[in-house]
Each structure stands twice: as structure tokens, then as C-alpha cells.
Scaffold this active site. Structure first.
Site, PDB file in Angstrom:
ATOM      1  N   GLU A 437     -18.604 -15.016 -89.759  1.00 20.20           N
ATOM      2  CA  GLU A 437     -19.451 -14.018 -89.065  1.00 20.20           C
ATOM      3  C   GLU A 437     -19.898 -14.545 -87.704  1.00 20.20           C
ATOM      4  OE1 GLU A 437     -19.919 -10.493 -88.994  1.00 20.20           O
ATOM      5  OE2 GLU A 437     -19.441 -11.019 -91.057  1.00 20.20           O
ATOM      6  N   GLY A 438     -19.042 -15.358 -87.091  1.00 24.38           N
ATOM      7  CA  GLY A 438     -19.343 -15.937 -85.773  1.00 24.38           C
ATOM      8  C   GLY A 438     -19.929 -17.328 -85.896  1.00 24.38           C
TER       9      GLY A 438
END
Lengths: 594, 594
Positions: A437-438
Site C-alpha cells: 500500500e505504498g
């Protein structure tokens, strides 16, 4: 192996005293979502997490999900627990009532999410990804798509996935190559997607894949990526799952942690092409992904809180039971919690878990205020706060969870290194949270670039003023503890403000100099925001003490805040120093000299 | 999977420029151990480590050592590599010539040890434990015992183990319960030992167990523990292995890392009792263990260096190859090493690996000076240095290795979480190093109690004065970089001195207050000592630059020192703050409030 006991009282304390549950439940449509409902929901979720989900954690880790003859076998008990989860209605607690959800505020939903993640991170990823697919369709799907999929995703009868990553396209999604060829009312999707969480399984009768791919005439780069919904089984006219779509699970990854969660390589279009339906407009797929990112990133930030809580509970329980050595000031051998350094480790875990939880829940409440405040200006103001704090909650909580989970192992001594003890699993599971998610680097660039520099620090400087005002109020309370807390917090706030202004100036000279400090800056902001919440917690606790209530619980809140101020907050000095002075050294070395 | 390439040039730089190889090779008997021999030994060891041992690392991790029908099967290739290791004579390079060793100084032996540990930590533990057994017999064995075992241990034809831990006796060995019953010229040993590294295998024809146990009339506590040598096979009259002794491997542990190394539970005396022979005098076993501890702890400290080096090499290689995204200031997508935050992570790894290596090798040189300096006063002075710095090298290097190995995973992004990539193994393997051979808490108590408070900081304050003098010399060099380095180092030294004096005062009031700060103090001392070595390295590099030599290598040393000064050294402020202000908060919470 220690049991997981949901920290309901701590959660309610944060919700009521720090995150403004009363304010949220005053918003239109949430009049019932007050303290009474919150307590009932948390008690019930805590029971479910402890009794049904938590026992899966070890099983999932040992067995893992396995690919056998093209089918994914999930660990023993996962499917049964998931069906109970669906039946109990936990999947849709914050989803719209129109599709069968309960529309509860995020401030109620996120503590429940934390419980699932503490209980079994690998399990929790299934409803989390379903939530992502659900939101993509809710915000951008056609009415037909919504009717076809949403009720099933809200209930959890079907699960969802997000298909973004390809081997050459990880942090940089502009490199996505999967193709979507138009055909009649649909598209044929071709391409290979990796790292697809819960990408394949037979737990539910269908899986709804959301897939990024390029149209034939799409521009290059990020502005040529479209979003498609690709069900595992195409739907019959009556909406039931029918023909198998052309998407296959090619393999499952062999991972450091979250073994229970099947991380799939999916092949779309190995024969005629997977049938997919365009979601929203062409070429806006990445933009749609970003609209969902705040929720997903906040949820991963909660994973940092959740694993920290679980690791803390396990270490604390062991430290109370394990007898080893005579601690200073004691007559005989006793439990290791008596040793000063064991206390130091436990307090480092506990104080940071509490600070992280507070910031995450406060951000959840800002989401609710941004969604339903009656004043549009206030909605916008809270939305800016959400945008600003989301990368902080994601990056700071997950980075801190590495430290907390590692200390959890250390408290166990040699037993911590033995897998059967369970402490090591938390460390292994935690390790993905700073990546998916980054990555933390991506979060920090978002915080610095989009959320700070782009508006010359407007939202952040306003937040700093609010921190200062809160700190001043706490410092004025009667008692040396409050004077100390406020003094430490004010030093940290000053460091934060100085670092912020430095970065704004540096970016105007050379953006590389600013971005070299992005991650230390994110950690600085997280640390100082954590301190802000701890100071507020101490003040809230003092009010209860003054009213003569349950002394031990509230006294511990003040002591924990003091620990945070003395042990954790000083890290702000180091982070700020690195931000202000470290950029040139980061960039100095020639690439060949590494 | 990246290859391991021994950093021979970096090692020689530290040995020659910082650790005083010339001074060591001027000591009696080491006249040949100069630069030429060092280079030859390191080149050859580097080749062996890279070609023979490093390929075992992944195999060992995947297969692990397994217990099958009471026999331990080591991973594929381990036995063959070990036999090559013995044949090449690597086992005995620092052992006495009288027993077939080469008597090389520690300053030459420790870099070689670092290579084995970088190449395959699990493999390296076998010769390391053998070294421990060897030294126990060398210092405390009878001539008969020495004749029976030493030559075989020096050559590595037999391996050795250290049997200390029991389920109830980990950090606190006073709780050892194993019993030794006298019988004729020997004893019968009964008891269960856990966590016995390389405790059982068939790689060699015998295993020499050194075992702590109690005599029937022994006093309670630490002063009633004796040391015994218990061979797996009793020796025939001609010295060859004969009858199987009564010691059995009951199980192997299922561990987070170092899977290749069999960690055994050993049962002594399941039938008639294992035959053992008393080493040294009765009831002095623990004291004998302590005499060997400096070597073993320094070796584990080197594991922190070694894993950091390996993790760095792997992350650097990946960052150079992996193309993802367009970095600021670049026209197109390129390798991720161009991204400022990837550089920051790599520099954080590299600068700390270099600082740790320097302090470890300097300590090794102090060992040599303590052993053979012609002036007894100097010998004593260096011995004090060794005593002081050993827990620092052990604690600080292994704690720092957790950070470095974790960053190694992070640099890889999603691939870092996939086991096949290899980055995760370094993190898993590293995790034991802060625990075994005394946890960081134990090291810190040793540093603070025995090495600092007991002598009112005499050795440490002298070291601080030496750091100040070195720093002043560097600050006087021509160039802004040296002014900056010296300024940063002086700030850190001042923090260290202040914290030291604070602890001496605090201990006189209440020892608990001092010991609550022991680990932060250890980390403070490690960080500042690392900075001291980096400042010295920069000055040495400058001398070469001034002489017009190989600019890139020496320029990188100065840039790396500047990075350490700007990014790592500021942590000294935080550690010192915690030492000075954190004790009360650590001790405040009631045990029941955790």
C-alpha cells in the site's frame, strides 16, 4: 502462546477522550453511534476477535495458504471463521445501508478493524481488500455494476481484490502493461499481475477482481491506465456466478510473514482473454485508485498499531510469568518484568502502541467529520487533515511496529527466537506493513510533496498551532507532571516547525535536498503527533482522577505519557537534525562508490 | 540472490589505518603478521568465503538441520564445505602453534571470522563454538585433557560445544541444576541442556561438549557450578573415539533464523550418566566461562558487522539493477539507487557497517596489545579497554544489525518480503545476535556495572580523553568537512561524558535509576565510539588523498563519515537524554498496570 484480549477500555478511552466520539455522533445520521453503541460493538467485536479469529493466527502461519492442482487451499479454520464473520455481519459495518451495510462512522469501524488485525493479520486482509474493491465500485461503478456486486461485497459473500502491481510496475504504476481490448459491451483483459492479496481461494463462491490495464489507444504513463471489474465467475442473468472467467492463479508467493494470506500471481487472458467491464471513464483508473487510498493506507497504518498491541500483550504476559534472576532491590528471583530494562522495553512498546492508536483514531474521526460535518468549510478543513495525516499514520505506525515487534522478541530472550513461542511471527508479519500500500518512502514523498510543499505547509502549520494550544492547556494544569509533559512537547513542536520551514525553503532551492529528508520528516511528524495525543491523554486522565475515578487506569495514562515524553519524543531532535543537516551527505556519494 | 564479495580493501583500510596493524605486528612473535601477510590471508579467506561458504547460506536456510531417527542431518553441502575448511587450516588461525594453530593476532583473525559470518552465519557457528571449547581447555584443562582434545579442536577435526543453558537457567546461570556425581577418575553427568549450538551432528567423528553442572556438595548459586568436558565418544587408550557416551540429542529447535545450525536439546545421563572430566577446580566453572566471554562476545558483535555487510551488499546490488520510476532530476526511469530515500537507506546501512567494523577491529587489536605488549602497564591498560568495549561491540553492533537488515528488506520493496530474494533471511538470522551470548540487557548491565561504576568510569573517561584528542587533530585538518566532523563528534562526546557522570551519580543514590538507563547508555557509547572511528577514518583518507592516491575510495570514506556525523551521531543526543531523564518513567508504572 499468549491470548489476544482486545483492549476495549483503552480503545474507548481514545475514542471518547481524544477522537471526539461525542462530536462524531452529533453528525447527521450518526445520532445512535454514541458511547453506548461503541461499547456494545467493541465488546462484541473483541469477543469475536479473541475467540474466533485469534486462534487462526498460529495455524495460518504454520500451514500457510498452498496452491494444489491450481486450487488454493487456505489454512485450517480460515474458511469456517470467514463464514462466521460474514454471518455476523462484520464485513459491512461501515458500508452504506443501501447495500446492506450498517453505515457506522469510521471512528467505530477502525477500532474493530484493529481487532481483526491484532487477532490475525493474514485473515484480516481478506475483508480489507474486499473493502477496497467495494469502494472502487461504490464511487466509480455504474448503477448496473453496483447492483451486480455491491451487496455481495458488503456482506462478504463474495470477496474482492485489487490488481495493481506487475513485475515491472511496483511503486511506479505508470509502467503498467496489462491490456484491455474492447469487445461488445465489455473488454478482454490480458496481462500478469503479482502480489495479489487473497487473489484466489474457494472460501466464497466468487471473487471480484479490480484490475488496472491499458486501452489500445491509451496515452503512455499514468494518464493511460483504466480500471476494470473482472469477476472470477461471470454472472448469469440472475446475478449468480456462472462461467469461469479467463483468470488463473499461476503461483503463490513464499513470504516472510502473513503466510495464511494467499499472495497470488494472477494470469489474465491466457486463452481468449478475461472478460472485464470498464469502471468509470477510460484512462482515469489511477485517479480512482487514489480516491480509495486514504482508507487503505489508514487501514495498513492500523496494522502497525494492531501488531504492536499484540506483540506487547505477548511480551507483557511472558515477562510476568518468566522467572529469571534477582532484580535490583528484590530479595529473590522473580518475574523478569521486575528488571529495569525489561520494563523499559515494555514501556517503549506500550507507550508507542497507545500513541499510534490515538493518532489513527483521531484521523478516523477527521474522516467522519470530513464526510458529514454540516459546514462545508469544516468538511474541507477536516479533509485536508485526513490527507495530511494518512501518510503519517501509514508510515510512522508501520515503521514503529518494526521496533515494537522486535522488542517483543527481545523480551522473550532465547525463547523469542523459537517459532513456537509466537513472538517471532509478529516480527515477520509486521515486516510487510512498511512496504505494501505504498512504501514508507512513497508515503513520505506524498506527505512532503502533495500534502506539504504544494500548499506551503498551510494545513500542517495550522495543525502545529492546534498542538501548541492543546499543549499550553495541558501545561497549565496543576502538577509537575503536566509542566514536564508540556515542556517536552513544546520542544518537539518547535523542532517540527523548524524542520517544516527548512524543507519549504530547501525545496525552492533544490527539491532533491528536500526529498532526501522526506522519511526522517515523516517520522518526526509522527513522533510529535504521537506526543500531542499523549499529552491530551494525560490531561483527560487527570480530569477523571480529579473526579475521583478508577485511579490505576488513569494514573497509568499519565505515567505512560511521561515515558513517551522522556524516551520517545527526544527522537524528534534527531529526526529534525537529519532533516535540516542530512541532505547533502545523503546525495554526496557517487553511485559507483556504494 | 546477490553474491557475497569480501570487502577486503575496506577491511585492510581499517586494520592498517585505524586498528594499528603496524603496532600489532611489532609485538613479539608477530613480526611476520604485517600488511603483506594480512593481505594474503584476507584475499584467500575472501575467496574461500565467497566460493565455498556463501553458497551454503540459502541452502542452509531452506533445508535446515533436521533430526531424523536420533541423527542430525545437516543441510546439503555443509559437511563437504566443513571438511574443506578443516583441510585448508582455517579453524586454527589464531590458536597456539603448540597444538597446530598459526597463532595469528586477533586483528588478523577477526576479519577472517567476519567473512565466515557474512558468508553463512549458521555455518560459522560451528567453528565459533569449537573455539570456545578449545579455549576452555587451553586455559583451564589439565595437560592430559589438553593433549587429548586440543590438537583435534584446533584443526577442527572434532568440533566443540558450550552447554550452559537449561530451561530455568538462561541469563541467570546460578539456576543451573545439572548434576555431576563423582566416580573413579571421572564424574557421571545428569541433566538437560537447551539451545546447544551445533550440539549434535555427524560431520566430524567426535564432538567435545563443555558442560556446566553441580557437584553433590556444591554451594548454591553461581559459586557452586563446575565445568566438565564430556566427549560424545569416549576416547580409547590411543586417543581415538571409542564408546558412545550417555548424551543424546532429544530435539532440534524450530527457529526464526540460522536454520542451518542445529540448535539441540541435549539429555545427559538418560541411562548410567554421561562420563565427564572436571576442568580446572571444582565450583569455578562460571568464572572460567567468563574468562572466555570476551572472545565469544566480540565474535557475536562481529556477526552484527557481518550481517550488516551482507545485507548492504545485497540491497546495493538490487538498487543498482532494479529500474522503477523517474527520480528527481532525471529525465527517464532508472535504477532505484537514484531515488534520494534509497540512497539514504543505503548510506544508513553502509556508514554503520563501516563504523561497527572499525570499532570491532580496534577492539581486536587491543586484545593483541593486551596479550603481548612488552610493558605490563600497557598490557593492563589495553585489557581494561577490551573489557570495556567488548559489551559495546556485542550490544551495539547486534542491535544496529537489526536496523540494517530491516532496511535491506525495505530497499527491495515487495520483493524483500519474498523469501527467495534472500533479504529476509538476513533479518531473520540477525535476530538471534542481540540475544545469545548474553542479551543486550546483560551486555549493558556488564558495561555499566562491572566496567564503569565499579571503577567510577576510570577507563571510560580515559577513552573519552583519547577521543577528544583524536577529534581535535581531525578538526585541525584543512577543509570544511573536517571542521564539521569534529564539531559533530565533540557534541556527541560531551553528551557521552555528561551521561557517564550522571550515571555514576545516580548509582550512588539508587542503582535502579542508573540501570534503567543501561541499554540506552550502551547504545550511546557505541554510537559515539563509531563516530570516533569514522572521524579517524576520514582523517586517514585525507592523508592518502593529499598524497594523490586513488581518489574515489578515499573520497567515499570522507563522505561516509560525514553521513554518519549528520544522520547517525545525532542519535547520541536522544540516547543521552533518555539516560539522564528517562529512569523515573521507566520505573513508575505499577506491575499490574502493564
Amino acid at each position: 502462546m499468549s491470548q489476544y484480549v482486545a483492549p476495549v477500555r483503552d480503545m474507548l478511552f481514545v475514542m471518547q477522550e481524544l477522537a471526539g466520539l461525542a462530536e462524531v455522533s452529533a453528525l447527521p445520521g450518526w445520532e445512535d453511534a454514541g458511547a453506548e453503541l461503541a461499547e456494545a460493538v467493541l465488546e462484541e467485536a473483541g469477543r469475536f476477535a479473541g475467540e474466533v479469529i485469534a486462534p487462526l493466527n498460529v495455524v495460518g502461519d504454520r500451514e500457510g495458504s498452498r496452491l494444489v492442482d491450481g486450487k488454493v487451499a487456505v489454512p485450517t479454520g480460515f474458511a469456517e471463521a470467514y463464514h462466521q464473520f460474514v454471518e455476523a455481519g462484520w464485513g459491512g459495518i461501515s458500508s452504506p445501508e443501501a447495500f446492506g451495510g450498517q453505515s457506522l462512522p469510521q471512528l467505530l469501524a477502525k477500532p474493530v478493524t484493529e481487532m481483526w488485525k491484532s487477532a490475525c493479520l493474514a485473515f484480516s486482509l481478506c475483508p480489507m481488500l474486499t473493502q477496497g474493491a467495494l469502494e472502487a465500485l461504490l464511487h466509480h461503478g455504474t448503477p448496473e455494476q453496483q447492483n451486480a456486486y455491491l451487496a455481495k461485497l458488503v456482506s462478504g459473500e463474495w470477496t474482492g481484490t485489487m490488481n495493481l502491481t506487475e513485475p515491472q510496475a511496483g511503486s511506479d504504476l505508470s509502467a503498467v502493461r496489462s491490456r484491455a481490448m474492447p469487445e461488445d459491451d465489455h473488454y478482454r483483459i490480458f496481462g500478469s499481475k503479482i502480489f495479489i492479496t487473497w487473489g484466489e481461494h474457494d472460501v466464497t463462491e466468487n471473487i471480484v477482481h479490480l484490475v488496472l490495464a491499458r486501452l489500445p489507444d491509451a496515452p503512455a504513463g499514468v494518464k493511460g491506465i483504466s480500471l476494470f471489474v473482472v469477476p472470477k465467475y461471470l454472472l448469469n442473468a440472475d446475478g449468480t456466478p456462472g462461467t469461469r472467467n479467463d483468470v488463473q492463479c499461476v503461483s503463490l508467493e513464499h513470504k516472510l510473514g502473513i503466510h495464511g494470506s494467499p499472495t497470488a500471481v494472477l494470469a489474465f487472458g491466457e486463452s481468449a482473454g478475461a472478460i472485464g467491464y470498464l469502471v468509470g471513464e477510460p484512462n482515469r483508473g489511477l485517479e480512482y485508485m487514489f480516491t480509495m487510498m486514504n482508507h487503505a493506507r489508514l487501514a495498513v497504518g492500523l496494522e502497525g498499531v494492531a501488531i504492536s498491541e499484540r506483540a506487547y500483550q505477548q511480551a507483557r504476559d511472558y515477562a510476568r510469568e518468566r522467572v529469571q534472576g534477582r532484580a535490583l532491590g528484590h530479595e529473590s528471583a522473580g518475574p523478569i518484568i521486575r528488571h529495569p530494562d525489561v520494563r523499559r522495553m515494555l514501556m517503549t512498546m506500550k507507550s508507542q502502541a497507545e500513541a499510534m492508536r490515538a493518532l489513527a483514531y483521531v484521523t478516523a474521526a477527521y474522516m467522519d467529520l470530513a464526510a458529514r460535518h454540516t459546514d462545508p468549510a469544516e468538511r474541507a478543513r477536516y479533509q485536508s487533515r485526513v490527507e495530511l495525516l494518512t501518510p503519517v499514520v501509514k508510515g510512522w505506525c508501520t515503521e514503529t511496529a518494526q521496533e515494537v515487534a522486535s522488542l517483543g522478541v527481545q523480551v522473550h530472550g532465547g525463547m523469542g527466537f523459537i517459532e513456537e513461542t509466537g513472538a517471532a511471527q509478529h516480527l515477520r508479519d509486521a515486516r510487510i506493513t512498511t512496504i505494501y500500500e505504498g512504501t514508507t518512502g512513497i508515503q513520505a514523498n506524498d506527505l512532503l510533496g502533495r500534502k506539504t510543499l504544494r500548499e506551503q505547509g498551510r494545513t500542517l502549520l495550522a495543525l502545529i498551532e492546534e498542538m501548541r494550544a492543546d499543549t499550553a492547556r495541558v501545561g497549565a494544569l496543576d502538577g509537575e507532571a503536566f509542566r514536564q509533559l508540556a515542556a517536552a512537547q513544546n520542544v518537539a513542536i518547535k523542532e517540527l516547525e523548524g524542520a517544516t520551514r527548512h524543507l519549504i525553503d530547501a525545496a525552492s532551492v533544490d527539491p532533491q535536498l528536500a526529498f532526501a529528508g522526506a522519511v526522517p520528516y515523516l517520522m518526526l511528524l509522527g513522533t510529535v503527533c504521537g506526543g500531542w495525543q499523549m499529552v491530551r491523554a494525560a490531561a483527560a486522565a487527570q480530569a477523571h482522577l480529579a473526579a475521583g475515578e478508577s485511579a490505576a487506569f488513569y494514573r497509568a495514562k499519565i505515567d505512560t505519557a511521561l515515558f513517551y515524553a522522556d524516551h520517545i519524543l527526544p527522537r524528534a531532535m534527531t529526526h529534525a537534525h537529519v532533516v535540516r543537516h542530512g541532505a547533502r551527505a545523503t546525495l554526496a556519494l557517487d553511485e559507483s562508490a556504494f
